[in-house]
Design a protein around this motif. Structure first.
Motif, mmCIF file in Angstrom:
data_model
loop_
_atom_site.group_PDB
_atom_site.id
_atom_site.type_symbol
_atom_site.label_atom_id
_atom_site.label_comp_id
_atom_site.label_asym_id
_atom_site.label_seq_id
_atom_site.Cartn_x
_atom_site.Cartn_y
_atom_site.Cartn_z
ATOM 1 N N ILE A 3 36.505 -4.738 9.678
ATOM 2 C CA ILE A 3 36.703 -6.191 9.629
ATOM 3 C C ILE A 3 36.907 -6.584 8.170
ATOM 4 N N MET A 4 38.064 -7.176 7.886
ATOM 5 C CA MET A 4 38.298 -7.659 6.525
ATOM 6 C C MET A 4 37.979 -9.156 6.494
ATOM 7 N N LEU A 5 37.083 -9.536 5.595
ATOM 8 C CA LEU A 5 36.692 -10.948 5.515
ATOM 9 C C LEU A 5 37.638 -11.711 4.591
ATOM 10 N N ILE A 28 26.288 -1.376 9.908
ATOM 11 C CA ILE A 28 27.429 -1.970 9.194
ATOM 12 C C ILE A 28 27.459 -1.465 7.763
ATOM 13 N N HIS A 29 28.674 -1.040 7.384
ATOM 14 C CA HIS A 29 28.848 -0.569 6.015
ATOM 15 C C HIS A 29 29.738 -1.583 5.284
ATOM 16 N N PHE A 30 29.153 -2.190 4.213
ATOM 17 C CA PHE A 30 29.920 -3.181 3.448
ATOM 18 C C PHE A 30 30.618 -2.508 2.284
ATOM 19 N N SER A 31 31.875 -2.886 2.040
ATOM 20 C CA SER A 31 32.455 -2.438 0.773
ATOM 21 C C SER A 31 33.147 -3.623 0.122
ATOM 22 N N HIS A 36 38.584 -8.800 -1.552
ATOM 23 C CA HIS A 36 38.066 -8.959 -0.186
ATOM 24 C C HIS A 36 36.826 -8.109 0.052
ATOM 25 N N THR A 37 36.005 -8.565 0.989
ATOM 26 C CA THR A 37 34.891 -7.735 1.449
ATOM 27 C C THR A 37 35.309 -7.104 2.776
ATOM 28 N N ILE A 58 36.030 -16.852 9.211
ATOM 29 C CA ILE A 58 35.824 -16.073 7.980
ATOM 30 C C ILE A 58 36.559 -14.726 8.000
ATOM 31 N N VAL A 59 37.197 -14.434 9.125
ATOM 32 C CA VAL A 59 37.811 -13.106 9.277
ATOM 33 C C VAL A 59 39.309 -13.157 8.968
ATOM 34 N N GLU A 60 39.746 -12.266 8.083
ATOM 35 C CA GLU A 60 41.170 -12.191 7.724
ATOM 36 C C GLU A 60 41.905 -11.276 8.709
#
Ligand code: PEP
Ligand code: MN
Length: 335
Positions: A3-5, A28-31, A36-37, A58-60
């Motif tokens: 999921i790209m925010l 969930i793994h955040f990068s 972008h997050t 909020i989702v791109e």
């Protein structure tokens, strides 16, 4: 699933999304990229509705890494599945079978004669429609339960297991002794029927829908498998395109594509794909050459007087000729 925010995603909303996904059992793994997050979901995402996540403010963008089908997916089952029909007949994993017979069962003489002829030519299973899905309500609809009785008689006399189509789960009582139940193109997405067939423990021949993608087709196989019935055979029978020279367009590339995506056996039906008897041989040979696990071919003792699909039906002699050509090409099949 990734999921790209959006750039300036509201922190509170990101936290809400995170806890919602965690409540569904995902890690969930955040990068954090330059702009972008990105959230990487770890776990089985086959139950996640990707469109709901896409619709969030909020989702791109959202991307699936894993296909939405699980039981049918080769990633979780590397070996080819071998479907066993009755005692000892196998399809898939190097076992090639030809299913042959008339479009419709018309009489005892017809079905017994065709059964013996296709067996002599090397077919492993007998087909014949008893419940026919016809475009016109005025066209021959099949002999119904009497048709199945005649198929069983032909099985008794020829020794060939039988394949016949179901259109309504209410008819299941007539299918108890049928070896392989066919789901025709028109019912590929009849999900209630697929669920009922998932409760059985007998092989299901699932034909591709008239205008369905490979992924939709695999999701239909998944419906059957999710119920615990893992014995699914896929049948490419042509799809609707803008081309009118043939009844449908045979999508042969579906065969190697499916072999990559799924462990289920894949067979090709050149009869319904082309609608023209003279095209059955070249496309049957092509189907075998591209690695199909079998073929389904319509054969009639008197094609010009067939009550359905006479134009695409082969005589027993023409079928023998097709079998010879198919057997000649099989050692060179790409698989
Ligand atoms: C059939 O096999 O007779 C048939 C009706 O095929 P399809 O569902 O592929 O049209
Ligand atoms: Mn037919």
């Amino acid at each position: 699933m990734i999921i790209m925010l959006k750039r300036q995603a509201d922190e509170r909303q990101v936290n809400n999304l995170t806890s919602w996904l965690k409540s569904m059992g995902f890690d969930i793994h955040f990068s954090q990229g330059a702009s972008h997050t990105i959230m990487g979901l770890i776990g089985d995402t086959s139950r996640v509705d990707i469109d709901v996540i896409k619709s969030l403010g909020i989702v791109e963008n959202v991307q699936r890494i894993q296909e939405p089908y699980k039981s049918a997916n080769r990633k979780f089952h590397e070996e080819d599945s071998i479907v066993e029909v009755g005692a000892g007949l196998k399809i898939g994993g190097g076992h090639f079978q030809v299913i042959a017979g008339p479009c419709s069962v018309e009489s005892e003489e017809q079905i017994v004669l065709v059964a013996k002829a296709v067996k002599a030519a090397g077919a492993g299973l007998l087909r014949g429609g008893a419940f026919k899905p016809r475009t016109s309500p005025y066209a021959f609809q099949g002999l119904h339960e009497e048709g199945i009785r005649l198929l069983l008689e032909a099985k008794r006399q020829s020794g060939l297991p039988i394949v016949t189509e179901i259109m309504d789960a209410h008819h299941l009582k007539y299918f108890e002794d049928v070896d392989v139940i066919q789901v025709g193109a028109r019912n590929m997405q009849n999900f209630e029927l697929l669920k009922e067939l998932g409760q059985l423990r007998k092989p299901i021949l699932l034909k591709r829908g008239l205008a369905n993608t490979i992924q939709e087709w695999l999701m239909s196989a998944e419906y059957i498998m999710a119920g615990g019935n893992e014995q699914v055979i896929l049948c490419e029978r042509g799809i609707r395109t803008y081309e009118t020279a043939t009844r449908n367009t045979l999508d042969l590339s579906a065969v190697p594509v499916l072999h990559k995506l799924t462990h289920l056996p894949v067979i090709v039906d050149p009869s319904h794909a082309t609608g023209i008897a003279s095209l059955v041989k070249p496309m049957a040979v092509a189907g075998a050459a591209c690695g199909a696990d079998g073929l389904m071919i319509e054969v009639h003792n008197d094609p010009t007087h067939a009550r359905s699909d006479g134009a695409q039906s082969l005589t027993p002699e023409a079928f023998q000729d097709v079998m010879n050509a198919v057997n000649a090409v099989r050692p060179f099949a790409c698989r």
